[in-house]
Design a protein around this motif. Structure first.
Motif, PDB file in Angstrom:
ATOM      1  N   PHE A 188       0.835  -1.201   0.000  1.00  0.00           N
ATOM      2  CA  PHE A 188       0.000   0.000   0.000  1.00  0.00           C
ATOM      3  C   PHE A 188       0.873   1.254   0.000  1.00  0.00           C
ATOM      4  O   PHE A 188       0.713   2.149  -0.844  1.00  0.00           O
ATOM      5  N   ALA A 189       1.817   1.313   0.954  1.00  0.00           N
ATOM      6  CA  ALA A 189       2.668   2.502   1.074  1.00  0.00           C
ATOM      7  C   ALA A 189       3.583   2.659  -0.133  1.00  0.00           C
ATOM      8  O   ALA A 189       3.832   3.776  -0.606  1.00  0.00           O
ATOM      9  N   GLY A 190       4.089   1.547  -0.666  1.00  0.00           N
ATOM     10  CA  GLY A 190       4.962   1.610  -1.831  1.00  0.00           C
ATOM     11  C   GLY A 190       4.234   2.169  -3.040  1.00  0.00           C
ATOM     12  O   GLY A 190       4.762   3.015  -3.773  1.00  0.00           O
ATOM     13  N   ASN A 191       2.997   1.698  -3.257  1.00  0.00           N
ATOM     14  CA  ASN A 191       2.209   2.222  -4.374  1.00  0.00           C
ATOM     15  C   ASN A 191       1.872   3.700  -4.183  1.00  0.00           C
ATOM     16  O   ASN A 191       1.917   4.483  -5.137  1.00  0.00           O
ATOM     17  N   ALA A 192       1.529   4.064  -2.943  1.00  0.00           N
ATOM     18  CA  ALA A 192       1.217   5.466  -2.671  1.00  0.00           C
ATOM     19  C   ALA A 192       2.409   6.353  -2.993  1.00  0.00           C
ATOM     20  O   ALA A 192       2.264   7.412  -3.620  1.00  0.00           O
ATOM     21  N   ALA A 193       3.597   5.944  -2.585  1.00  0.00           N
ATOM     22  CA  ALA A 193       4.796   6.740  -2.850  1.00  0.00           C
ATOM     23  C   ALA A 193       5.124   6.771  -4.340  1.00  0.00           C
ATOM     24  O   ALA A 193       5.448   7.817  -4.902  1.00  0.00           O
ATOM     25  N   PHE A 194       5.025   5.625  -5.000  1.00  0.00           N
ATOM     26  CA  PHE A 194       5.375   5.531  -6.413  1.00  0.00           C
ATOM     27  C   PHE A 194       4.475   6.423  -7.270  1.00  0.00           C
ATOM     28  O   PHE A 194       4.951   7.180  -8.122  1.00  0.00           O
ATOM     29  N   PHE A 195       3.158   6.335  -7.049  1.00  0.00           N
ATOM     30  CA  PHE A 195       2.240   7.075  -7.905  1.00  0.00           C
ATOM     31  C   PHE A 195       2.066   8.523  -7.460  1.00  0.00           C
ATOM     32  O   PHE A 195       1.598   9.346  -8.241  1.00  0.00           O
ATOM     33  N   ARG A 196       2.472   8.827  -6.239  1.00  0.00           N
ATOM     34  CA  ARG A 196       2.416  10.223  -5.786  1.00  0.00           C
ATOM     35  C   ARG A 196       3.234  11.132  -6.708  1.00  0.00           C
ATOM     36  O   ARG A 196       2.835  12.272  -6.996  1.00  0.00           O
ATOM     37  N   VAL A 197       4.363  10.667  -7.196  1.00  0.00           N
ATOM     38  CA  VAL A 197       5.247  11.514  -8.005  1.00  0.00           C
ATOM     39  C   VAL A 197       4.982  11.348  -9.504  1.00  0.00           C
ATOM     40  O   VAL A 197       5.664  11.982 -10.317  1.00  0.00           O
ATOM     41  N   ARG A 198       3.993  10.511  -9.873  1.00  0.00           N
ATOM     42  CA  ARG A 198       3.763  10.240 -11.296  1.00  0.00           C
ATOM     43  C   ARG A 198       2.356  10.554 -11.784  1.00  0.00           C
ATOM     44  O   ARG A 198       2.141  10.653 -12.988  1.00  0.00           O
TER      45      ARG A 198
END
Length: 676
Positions: free
Chosen positions: A121-131
């Protein structure tokens, strides 16, 4: 300075050891860690991620390597859209009513919702936050936190501190930029839209209240029209009926505020009539320009790419025809009766229209299309390439007084259905052996305005060259003094009984001081509270604090407060206790009472006590301390009776309801104290 240390706090938490902390059994992280990560991912949404670990994840995490309960289907779909460069660019406006933009936001929601552990969950949130587009990202995060089992105890920061530009006027935002550039700490006084020459300004404190705006968007996050049982893990019980009820309550509360300010109740909008009241939002997008205005006295025009005016008239005619016939026709030609207590649920699904609608191809989407039609009347043909209007965002919709006129129009359609049902009989209403002897209030009911301050730090752009300074807005908001309602109830049965206590109030007089009939009053009744209690034999003296009302919730802690609480829990290895704020569904508690008048405004208060054993859809309601008015965690609604029971159906003879012993009424005045 508080604001100067926020990024430092967020970043420092990443290095705190988690020794001694109890990891959440669901997702492999503590509540404090989850709260910290959500705080970090939403802080300065248009800037860089402060937290070192999440910042690293934004570059190194591979969404296709995560753990999902859909086998990674959602992640692969979103990654393909990203790699094919089909996603909306960053720094562009977002509207949930834009079909493609909504689809993109829900793609990310699906990825987060199907994540089975916190690392994913956190990894996806961080990844897509900048994209991804920032607006799409914020919506997906909020929707996922509301609905994911991984985030049951996470409290979302107030949206007015995450995306402040949607909650205040452009002058305040410009003042915030000036403060940042000049490095001057400042508190900016925010004024309501319009001027004193506009009578609507008298009630701007209601529609433009940031707590009201937050309530509206939160409800639509909890009960989204796009919710599809085929892709979710439960059915949302009575969603269509709840759609009717929450907007009905907003409408009658707005009318009560109008009467408090010597204005007539609002008139309904209609497609072939003039929109008399214009609106200038004085509000701007973070990126994308100003929200468009609408002049006075314009006629509805066709909106290119959305609908024609005649389409809206046709949809309305089809819906009202179904009400008159007492049934809808399903996609397969089936007859779906609505001549019972559950018909309102189907009608709500049709009018919104949600995915639960039995035939959206024929009955359309009256509510959602109406929001876009009204929102675009400032530029219906796209001549000026204006961005969406305030009606096209749940955060901003209630700012426009036409919102309440639009919903009065739909509310009157709902009333047609409700009035077609057979009124309750004495036998329907009686609670054998139970009588309400009296109700009293602990003190005089008083309202006043108070100043509320909230942070604007996230309203301005971030740069490493210019440090943050404390920037906040101060706005007047309605509140009331706390009070306690005391109810005396006699149980003449030879055993304890479970009871549902329902409390309503409506203005006693219209703007010409003509008393409302009982039938008109009950339709305009404000729901004040509903709770379950066990009644012992004999006399029972029930006290209920206004703070406990099931229709209201306390203010969500500030973003800064949520950050501090999470970091303290991480540092000490202690549990994070935010139980009071786990649900933010209700109205702000301070809006429980309408404004009233300086000389006192008369309200008719009714208490109805019904059979809780017959009403309850779940067990243990009298012992529950959780917020359950709008539904339980599994989506089930706790009360079998219709919303607004027993005032939801027409009353042809007041004596039928006032004559039962479990009903009691009284009059009370609400006083507004100026200058407090």
């Amino acid at each position: 300075m508080k604001v100067l240390v926020l990024c430092a706090l967020v970043a420092a938490a990443a290095v705190w050891p988690n020794f001694g902390m109890m990891a959440d059994s669901l997702g492999g992280a503590s509540d404090a860690q989850k709260q910290h990560d959500v705080n970090s991912i939403l802080w300065k949404i248009y800037g860089e991620i402060c937290d070192p670990h999440l910042k690293e994840l934004s570059q190194t995490f591979d969404p296709l390597s995560g753990h999902y309960d859909d086998g990674g289907v959602s992640a692969r779909r979103l990654m393909k859209e990203l790699n094919d460069e089909r996603l909306l660019e960053q720094k562009h406006w977002f509207s949930l009513f834009n079909t493609r933009q909504r689809q993109e936001a829900l793609m990310l929601y699906d990825v987060l919702e199907h994540s089975t552990d916190w690392d994913t969950f956190a990894g996806n949130a961080a990844f897509f936050r900048v994209r991804m587009n920032e607006g799409e990202f914020v919506y997906a995060i909020y929707a996922a936190v509301v609905h994911s089992h991984l985030t049951e105890h996470v409290v979302l920061p107030p949206l007015y501190e995450v995306t402040p530009h949607l909650f205040t006027n452009s002058g305040v935002i410009q003042g915030a930029y000036k403060a940042k550039m000049t490095q001057t700490a400042v508190t900016i006084k925010s004024q309501f839209t319009g001027s004193k020459s506009n009578p609507e300004q008298r009630v701007a404190y209601f529609g433009e209240d940031i707590g009201m705006n937050t309530h509206h968007v939160t409800w639509h996050l909890e009960f989204p029209f796009w919710w599809d049982d085929a892709h979710e893990d439960h059915h949302i019980d009575r969603k269509g009926e709840s759609f009717f009820r929450v907007h009905h309550q907003l409408t009658v509360r707005f009318d009560a505020e109008r009467l408090s300010n010597y204005l007539d109740p609002v008139n309904e909008l209609h497609w072939d009539d003039v929109i008399y009241e214009g609106f200038a939002p004085h509000t701007m997008y973070k990126y994308g320009g100003y929200f468009p205005s609408r002049p006075d006295n314009v006629n509805f025009e066709d909106v290119d790419g959305v609908a024609r005016v005649r389409d809206m008239l046709i949809l309305e005619s089809r819906i009202r025809d179904a009400i008159a016939h007492g049934y809808f026709t399903g996609r397969d030609g089936s007859v779906i009766s609505i001549r019972d207590a559950h018909g309102i649920d189907i009608l709500g699904d049709v009018i919104e229209s949600s995915t639960y609608s039995p035939n959206p191809e024929y009955y359309g989407s009256l509510h959602n299309t109406a929001h876009v039609m009204l929102g675009r009347q400032g530029d219906p043909h796209g001549k000026f390439a204006l961005p969406p209007g305030v009606l096209e965002h749940f955060e901003t919709a209630t700012r426009d007084p036409a919102f309440f006129r639009l919903h009065k129009y739909m509310d009157n359609i709902f009333r047609e259905h409700k009035d077609s049902l057979t009124p309750y009989t004495k036998e329907d209403l009686e609670f054998s052996g139970v009588s309400v002897e009296g109700i009293t209030f602990s003190n005089r009911l008083e309202t006043h305005f108070e100043e509320f301050e909230y942070s604007l730090v996230n309203a301005v752009d971030d740069t490493t060259e210019v440090a943050d300074v404390p920037i906040s807005a101060k706005v007047d908001r309605l509140t009331h003094n706390d009070f306690t309602l005391k109810i005396d109830i006699t149980n003449n049965n030879d055993h304890d009984v479970l009871a549902t206590v329902r409390i309503f109030a409506w203005p006693k007089y219209d703007n010409n001081h003509v008393e409302f009939s009982f039938n008109e009053g009950r339709w305009n009744a404000i729901e004040m509270d509903k709770f379950w209690v066990k009644l012992g034999g004999g006399s029972n003296h029930i006290t209920r604090s206004s703070k406990l009302s099931a229709v209201t919730v306390p203010d969500v802690p500030s973003f800064h407060s949520l950050i501090e609480k999470a970091e303290e829990a991480l540092a000490s290895g202690s549990e994070l206790h935010l139980e009071e704020y786990h649900s933010s569904l209700g109205l702000p508690n301070r809006f429980l009472l309408p404004k009233g008048k300086t000389e006192g405004m008369d309200f008719h208060v009714v208490v109805f006590v019904s059979d809780g054993a017959k009403d309850g859809a779940v067990a243990g309601l009298h012992e529950s301390t959780t917020f359950n008015h709008y539904g339980c965690e599994d989506g089930k609604y706790p009360d079998k009776q219709p919303h607004g029971y027993p005032l939801d159906r027409r009353v042809d003879d007041e004596r039928i309801i006032s004559g039962v012993s479990n009903f009691f009424s009284t009059d009370v005045k609400v006083f507004h104290i100026e200058g407090q």
